[in-house]
Scaffold this motif. Sequence first.
Motif, PDB file in Angstrom:
ATOM      1  N   ASP A  94       0.818  -1.210   0.000  1.00  0.00           N
ATOM      2  CA  ASP A  94       0.000   0.000   0.000  1.00  0.00           C
ATOM      3  C   ASP A  94       0.857   1.268   0.000  1.00  0.00           C
ATOM      4  OD1 ASP A  94      -2.527   1.332   0.127  1.00  0.00           O
ATOM      5  OD2 ASP A  94      -2.160   1.732   2.242  1.00  0.00           O
ATOM      6  N   GLN A  95       1.928   1.253   0.763  1.00  0.00           N
ATOM      7  CA  GLN A  95       2.797   2.436   0.806  1.00  0.00           C
ATOM      8  C   GLN A  95       3.581   2.582  -0.496  1.00  0.00           C
ATOM      9  OE1 GLN A  95       2.460   4.582   3.091  1.00  0.00           O
ATOM     10  NE2 GLN A  95       1.393   3.397   4.645  1.00  0.00           N
ATOM     11  N   ASN A  98       0.431   2.795  -3.387  1.00  0.00           N
ATOM     12  CA  ASN A  98      -0.637   3.783  -3.246  1.00  0.00           C
ATOM     13  C   ASN A  98      -0.141   5.143  -2.795  1.00  0.00           C
ATOM     14  OD1 ASN A  98      -3.366   3.962  -3.781  1.00  0.00           O
ATOM     15  ND2 ASN A  98      -3.914   2.427  -2.275  1.00  0.00           N
ATOM     16  N   ASN A  99       0.811   5.156  -1.897  1.00  0.00           N
ATOM     17  CA  ASN A  99       1.251   6.450  -1.369  1.00  0.00           C
ATOM     18  C   ASN A  99       2.423   7.054  -2.127  1.00  0.00           C
ATOM     19  OD1 ASN A  99      -0.773   6.812   0.466  1.00  0.00           O
ATOM     20  ND2 ASN A  99       0.352   6.010   2.215  1.00  0.00           N
ATOM     21  N   MET A 103       1.462  10.372  -4.890  1.00  0.00           N
ATOM     22  CA  MET A 103       1.428  11.652  -4.173  1.00  0.00           C
ATOM     23  C   MET A 103       1.572  12.859  -5.089  1.00  0.00           C
ATOM     24  SD  MET A 103       0.949  11.962  -0.888  1.00  0.00           S
ATOM     25  CE  MET A 103       1.844  10.712   0.005  1.00  0.00           C
ATOM     26  N   VAL A 142       2.936   0.123 -12.121  1.00  0.00           N
ATOM     27  CA  VAL A 142       2.496   1.309 -11.366  1.00  0.00           C
ATOM     28  C   VAL A 142       3.139   2.586 -11.896  1.00  0.00           C
ATOM     29  CG1 VAL A 142       2.397   2.359  -9.075  1.00  0.00           C
ATOM     30  CG2 VAL A 142       2.255  -0.138  -9.302  1.00  0.00           C
ATOM     31  N   PRO A 143       2.326   3.493 -12.446  1.00  0.00           N
ATOM     32  CA  PRO A 143       2.894   4.769 -12.889  1.00  0.00           C
ATOM     33  C   PRO A 143       3.402   5.571 -11.699  1.00  0.00           C
ATOM     34  CG  PRO A 143       0.487   4.811 -13.035  1.00  0.00           C
ATOM     35  CD  PRO A 143       0.874   3.412 -12.668  1.00  0.00           C
ATOM     36  N   GLY A 144       4.539   6.200 -11.875  1.00  0.00           N
ATOM     37  CA  GLY A 144       5.113   6.993 -10.792  1.00  0.00           C
ATOM     38  C   GLY A 144       6.298   6.321 -10.131  1.00  0.00           C
ATOM     39  N   LEU A 145       6.445   5.022 -10.336  1.00  0.00           N
ATOM     40  CA  LEU A 145       7.613   4.319  -9.802  1.00  0.00           C
ATOM     41  C   LEU A 145       8.679   4.197 -10.887  1.00  0.00           C
ATOM     42  CD1 LEU A 145       6.024   1.293  -7.849  1.00  0.00           C
ATOM     43  CD2 LEU A 145       6.926   3.434  -6.890  1.00  0.00           C
ATOM     44  N   LYS A 146       9.942   4.188 -10.471  1.00  0.00           N
ATOM     45  CA  LYS A 146      11.040   3.823 -11.358  1.00  0.00           C
ATOM     46  C   LYS A 146      11.667   2.561 -10.775  1.00  0.00           C
ATOM     47  CE  LYS A 146      12.107   8.556 -12.825  1.00  0.00           C
ATOM     48  NZ  LYS A 146      13.190   9.566 -12.996  1.00  0.00           N
ATOM     49  N   ASN A 168      12.055  11.025  -7.438  1.00  0.00           N
ATOM     50  CA  ASN A 168      10.872  10.174  -7.464  1.00  0.00           C
ATOM     51  C   ASN A 168      11.129   8.903  -6.672  1.00  0.00           C
ATOM     52  OD1 ASN A 168       9.121  11.532  -9.689  1.00  0.00           O
ATOM     53  ND2 ASN A 168      11.205  11.495 -10.506  1.00  0.00           N
ATOM     54  N   LYS A 243      11.997   0.231 -15.603  1.00  0.00           N
ATOM     55  CA  LYS A 243      11.188   1.413 -15.844  1.00  0.00           C
ATOM     56  C   LYS A 243      11.951   2.639 -15.392  1.00  0.00           C
ATOM     57  CE  LYS A 243       6.329   2.557 -15.547  1.00  0.00           C
ATOM     58  NZ  LYS A 243       5.040   2.237 -14.936  1.00  0.00           N
TER      59      LYS A 243
END
Lengths: 329, 321
Positions: A94-95, A98-99, A103, A142-146, A168, A243
């Motif tokens: 979740d962290q 989701n977080n 963000m 998951v978009p936003g992660l590298k 990021n 990614k």
Amino acid sequence: MNMREITYRQALNEALAEELARDPNVFLMGEEVAEYNGAYKVSQGLLERFGPKRIIDTPISENGFAGLGVGAAMVGLRPIIEFMTFSFSLVAFDQVVNNAPNMLTMSGGQFNIPIVFRGPNGPAHQLGATHSHATECLYANVPGLKICTPATPRDAKGLLKTAVRDNNPVLVLESELLYSSKGMIEPPHVELLIPLGKAEVKREGSDVTIVCYAQTVPLALRVAEQLEEENISAEVLDLRSIKPLDEEAIYKSVAKTHRVVVAEQDRPYCGVGAEICYRIQKNIFDELDAPVARVSQEDVPMPYNERLEHAVLPNAEKLVAAVKKVCYA
Amino acid sequence: MQPPEERDEVEMLWLMLLIRRFEERASQQYQSQKIGGFCHLYIGQEAVVAGAIAATRRDDYIITAYRDHAHALARGTSANACMAELFGKDTGCSRGLGGSMHFFDKEHHMYGGHAIVGAHVPLACGLAFACKYRNEDRVTLCFFGDGAINQGAFHEALNLAALYKLPVIFICENNLFAMGTSVERSTSLKQIIQRAEGYDIPACIVDGMNFRAVRDKLAEVIASVRKEPHPAFVEARTYRYRGHSMSDPASYRTKEQLEKYRLDDPITRLRAQLTREGTLTNEKFDELDKEAKRAALDSVKFAEESNEPPLAKLYDYTYAP
């Protein structure tokens, strides 16, 4: 420049020490990272050098300390969160999902999260189903992660240092089986930064491209040696990052060899290789002389039994067979 | 050590009125389908956030769950920016990308707006950790509902906060229902504060319908935390007049219960206190209320007239440069 040989573990340790020394906002947190010097000794000596304010032992609470890291990153600290294994990151899913990566968007661009989640990922040796997860395909969605997946000491150091400086959330997926492996690397005084999203040809070849990353890199190199004796020249392309993905490097190699095998350490269904195959056929279909093959884990929970585990893993027999198939050899 | 700013009680009454009138407008606009998704109203609970804010400094950190409109307003986010966010507009406090449950305002130290129950409690530890790491004397106020206390993240966070002596104040807004499930049906303990005591965190209960009670208790707790960093836990007993969200008719509770709490209304109570003491006239109250209603109405107009976030920027917020 005097190159030297160090282990993958030492390389990570150097990266941590250098980044901690460079930026006071960087801290390392995780289970057993301080007084025990790390479950895999990656953080050896860091407590002694940087003190308990910056090298912080946690209770076994992955969700809690991963979230603590995200909160600290909201106000400009640069946490490095160690998961003893990425199999345990699932408790903090979740962290991480989701977080951390949501963000920036959710806040309309106000809060970026400069955090590194790192630790060993993927199957090791007879750890059974719960401790053998290759999580890259889960997180790649998951978009936003590298996500980076170093396979050599040099890449481990250079990628981790870059990850710490990225603004990021970056997952540095290490490998338990590689911690003791050795490789050549620049001397300590050279600032070694390897960009995320840049693949590297680890071995030149002309007949077939083996696209690989993490644990499948040494596997592909071994297989390439073996194939050489059978007059098949394999190019080994190490993605280094999942990614962002270095598509250009893949296309360049495929345009040269016209045959591809993707050797991935995760499972086949919606695995990293599925995405790569899609992109290859979509973008350079005409360059292909054979359908792209994939070698991955089998689609089963990891068995403990050694023989069965070997059968589940992407192994040399499977990779040789796949290469021969695409080469019609 | 910098003291909290003296916050005028009439000003705080105005804040509570603003929250209420804003929420009423939001409810109306939701029913007119101008607002999408989920929408959780704070009506009835105003004294909790107003009392807490009155006891903080403007540079203290605030983080809360998804029932967050009031917390942003209390922090100083404009009603316009809040309503525009509900309308999904570019002028919203999260540029229309967050929505009702994800209000953020960096300038006013409002760190969200978090919609997974309990998941922001570890984030609050991180905010407090950063303050301690930097030797700042800020405190972090972490609001959540009674539903959050049964989440694993909550428990892990409390343990970490106690272990690391983090300057964070956990404020449980106990409105008696976790969505539609009562506290008795969801929590094994008789008293919520026992959760905190289990982690050796000092805890107290406060009447969440009473602005002054909340403010005074929080002032005391915050002063202690600011002096020597440690976590604290406050259960504010309150009540939401509306359902869990706009789609909840709240049939799990009785009319009598609702009426009982309405009689104890936090705005009416503070108004009565101030009137009795001669600091507020009926005329002044009517004026404040009129002003609050106008601000709420104006915010709707502002939101309606604002532009949507540009499609061309769709990919701009996935990664920071």
